[in-house]
Design a protein around this motif. Sequence first.
Motif, PDB file in Angstrom:
ATOM      1  N   LYS A 128       0.853  -1.191   0.000  1.00 23.35           N
ATOM      2  CA  LYS A 128       0.000   0.000   0.000  1.00 23.35           C
ATOM      3  C   LYS A 128       0.887   1.238   0.000  1.00 23.35           C
ATOM      4  CE  LYS A 128      -3.825  -2.098   2.432  1.00 23.35           C
ATOM      5  NZ  LYS A 128      -4.605  -2.157   3.649  1.00 23.35           N
ATOM      6  N   LYS A 129       0.331   2.336  -0.457  1.00 25.93           N
ATOM      7  CA  LYS A 129       1.049   3.607  -0.480  1.00 25.93           C
ATOM      8  C   LYS A 129       1.535   3.947   0.930  1.00 25.93           C
ATOM      9  CE  LYS A 129       0.728   8.412  -1.643  1.00 25.93           C
ATOM     10  NZ  LYS A 129       0.051   9.551  -2.086  1.00 25.93           N
ATOM     11  N   ASP A 130       2.762   4.453   1.014  1.00 23.88           N
ATOM     12  CA  ASP A 130       3.416   4.907   2.258  1.00 23.88           C
ATOM     13  C   ASP A 130       3.839   3.775   3.190  1.00 23.88           C
ATOM     14  OD1 ASP A 130       3.459   7.606   1.618  1.00 23.88           O
ATOM     15  OD2 ASP A 130       1.475   7.960   2.473  1.00 23.88           O
ATOM     16  N   GLU A 131       3.712   2.540   2.768  1.00 19.87           N
ATOM     17  CA  GLU A 131       4.204   1.424   3.574  1.00 19.87           C
ATOM     18  C   GLU A 131       5.738   1.432   3.497  1.00 19.87           C
ATOM     19  OE1 GLU A 131       3.195  -3.312   4.093  1.00 19.87           O
ATOM     20  OE2 GLU A 131       2.017  -2.113   2.699  1.00 19.87           O
ATOM     21  N   ILE A 132       6.394   1.224   4.635  1.00 28.65           N
ATOM     22  CA  ILE A 132       7.863   1.284   4.674  1.00 28.65           C
ATOM     23  C   ILE A 132       8.444   0.048   4.000  1.00 28.65           C
ATOM     24  CG2 ILE A 132       9.902   1.297   6.164  1.00 28.65           C
ATOM     25  CD1 ILE A 132       8.292   2.901   8.205  1.00 28.65           C
ATOM     26  N   LEU A 133       9.301   0.289   3.008  1.00 27.84           N
ATOM     27  CA  LEU A 133       9.957  -0.801   2.291  1.00 27.84           C
ATOM     28  C   LEU A 133      11.291  -1.153   2.946  1.00 27.84           C
ATOM     29  CD1 LEU A 133       9.248   0.428  -1.352  1.00 27.84           C
ATOM     30  CD2 LEU A 133       7.937  -1.220   0.011  1.00 27.84           C
ATOM     31  N   PHE A 134      12.073  -0.129   3.262  1.00 27.39           N
ATOM     32  CA  PHE A 134      13.330  -0.349   3.981  1.00 27.39           C
ATOM     33  C   PHE A 134      13.747   0.941   4.669  1.00 27.39           C
ATOM     34  CE2 PHE A 134      14.439   0.709  -0.374  1.00 27.39           C
ATOM     35  CZ  PHE A 134      15.473   1.611  -0.267  1.00 27.39           C
ATOM     36  N   GLU A 135      14.682   0.822   5.603  1.00 23.98           N
ATOM     37  CA  GLU A 135      15.146   1.986   6.363  1.00 23.98           C
ATOM     38  C   GLU A 135      16.665   2.058   6.341  1.00 23.98           C
ATOM     39  OE1 GLU A 135      11.748   2.888   9.662  1.00 23.98           O
ATOM     40  OE2 GLU A 135      13.323   1.474  10.246  1.00 23.98           O
ATOM     41  N   ILE A 136      17.139   3.300   6.328  1.00 24.28           N
ATOM     42  CA  ILE A 136      18.566   3.598   6.377  1.00 24.28           C
ATOM     43  C   ILE A 136      18.913   3.940   7.827  1.00 24.28           C
ATOM     44  CG2 ILE A 136      20.361   5.182   5.525  1.00 24.28           C
ATOM     45  CD1 ILE A 136      19.172   3.492   3.307  1.00 24.28           C
ATOM     46  N   ASP A 137      20.124   3.621   8.249  1.00 24.15           N
ATOM     47  CA  ASP A 137      20.591   3.955   9.600  1.00 24.15           C
ATOM     48  C   ASP A 137      20.430   5.457   9.824  1.00 24.15           C
ATOM     49  OD1 ASP A 137      21.793   4.135  12.058  1.00 24.15           O
ATOM     50  OD2 ASP A 137      23.789   3.545  11.371  1.00 24.15           O
ATOM     51  N   LYS A 138      19.629   5.818  10.789  1.00 25.75           N
ATOM     52  CA  LYS A 138      19.299   7.235  10.990  1.00 25.75           C
ATOM     53  C   LYS A 138      20.062   7.902  12.123  1.00 25.75           C
ATOM     54  CE  LYS A 138      14.899   6.074  11.431  1.00 25.75           C
ATOM     55  NZ  LYS A 138      13.470   6.268  11.515  1.00 25.75           N
ATOM     56  N   ARG A 139      20.998   7.210  12.731  1.00 26.35           N
ATOM     57  CA  ARG A 139      21.705   7.788  13.884  1.00 26.35           C
ATOM     58  C   ARG A 139      22.435   9.083  13.521  1.00 26.35           C
ATOM     59  NH1 ARG A 139      24.669   2.505  15.949  1.00 26.35           N
ATOM     60  NH2 ARG A 139      24.886   2.374  13.691  1.00 26.35           N
ATOM     61  N   ASP A 140      23.160   9.081  12.402  1.00 24.18           N
ATOM     62  CA  ASP A 140      23.881  10.303  12.001  1.00 24.18           C
ATOM     63  C   ASP A 140      22.913  11.432  11.688  1.00 24.18           C
ATOM     64  OD1 ASP A 140      26.306   9.058  12.292  1.00 24.18           O
ATOM     65  OD2 ASP A 140      26.484   8.522  10.168  1.00 24.18           O
ATOM     66  N   TYR A 141      21.789  11.099  11.068  1.00 23.16           N
ATOM     67  CA  TYR A 141      20.807  12.117  10.701  1.00 23.16           C
ATOM     68  C   TYR A 141      20.064  12.629  11.925  1.00 23.16           C
ATOM     69  CZ  TYR A 141      22.009  10.560   6.082  1.00 23.16           C
ATOM     70  OH  TYR A 141      22.703  10.247   4.958  1.00 23.16           O
ATOM     71  N   LEU A 142      19.855  11.768  12.902  1.00 27.15           N
ATOM     72  CA  LEU A 142      19.230  12.180  14.159  1.00 27.15           C
ATOM     73  C   LEU A 142      20.165  13.118  14.929  1.00 27.15           C
ATOM     74  CD1 LEU A 142      16.807  11.903  16.026  1.00 27.15           C
ATOM     75  CD2 LEU A 142      17.887   9.889  17.031  1.00 27.15           C
ATOM     76  N   THR A 143      21.444  12.792  14.924  1.00 22.70           N
ATOM     77  CA  THR A 143      22.432  13.656  15.580  1.00 22.70           C
ATOM     78  C   THR A 143      22.476  15.024  14.901  1.00 22.70           C
ATOM     79  OG1 THR A 143      23.752  11.731  16.181  1.00 22.70           O
ATOM     80  CG2 THR A 143      24.864  13.856  16.223  1.00 22.70           C
ATOM     81  N   ALA A 144      22.468  15.033  13.576  1.00 23.79           N
ATOM     82  CA  ALA A 144      22.477  16.304  12.841  1.00 23.79           C
ATOM     83  C   ALA A 144      21.225  17.112  13.154  1.00 23.79           C
ATOM     84  CB  ALA A 144      22.587  16.043  11.342  1.00 23.79           C
TER      85      ALA A 144
END
Length: 176
Positions: free
Chosen positions: A36-52
């Motif tokens: 379905k639309k907007d269903e998560i297919l995969f995720e990238i490590d977000k730690r660096d982006y969260l820190t930024a």
Amino acid sequence: TGYGEIQALKSVRIAPEVAGKVTRVHSQLESGRYFKKDEILFEIDKRDYLTAYKDARATLSHMTSTIERMRKEQEILNLRMTNQRRNRDLAEEEFKRLEKLYRESKIGTQSQIDAAERSYNAAVDQFAQMTQAVETFPLQIREVQYQLESAKAGVFRAATNLRRCSVRAPFSGRIQ
């Protein structure tokens, strides 16, 4: 009835917009699976982006509090300017009074006049410095406001990159 090959109406390649290690993949990410639309297919490590993102928020908060502090300092400086103006005027009156007494009635000494003149000159100099500080405060505040705008843009950019760590299906459809 007819014969032929069925082709997809829309087809898109899905790739992350941010760089990083893939940390999670949908358990049923396989050919033929319907999403379905907007269903998560995969995720990238977000730690660096969260820190930024946190860093950008801290910078934004710092700029906001700096502007508040500078406005308070400006208020206090304006009050001090009133006192400084009065001190300058008193020193000038004292100098003129002593000079007149010495010139007309020979009351007092030249060293008293010199000391009063030094006092007056110091008061004039302090008033000039205070005037300069008061007049440059709006410019300094404006400079920090520009930095605040930059910090807001940094928060927006960091939040956008953080959202991009989750790659979602752009529309409902099947995986090829």
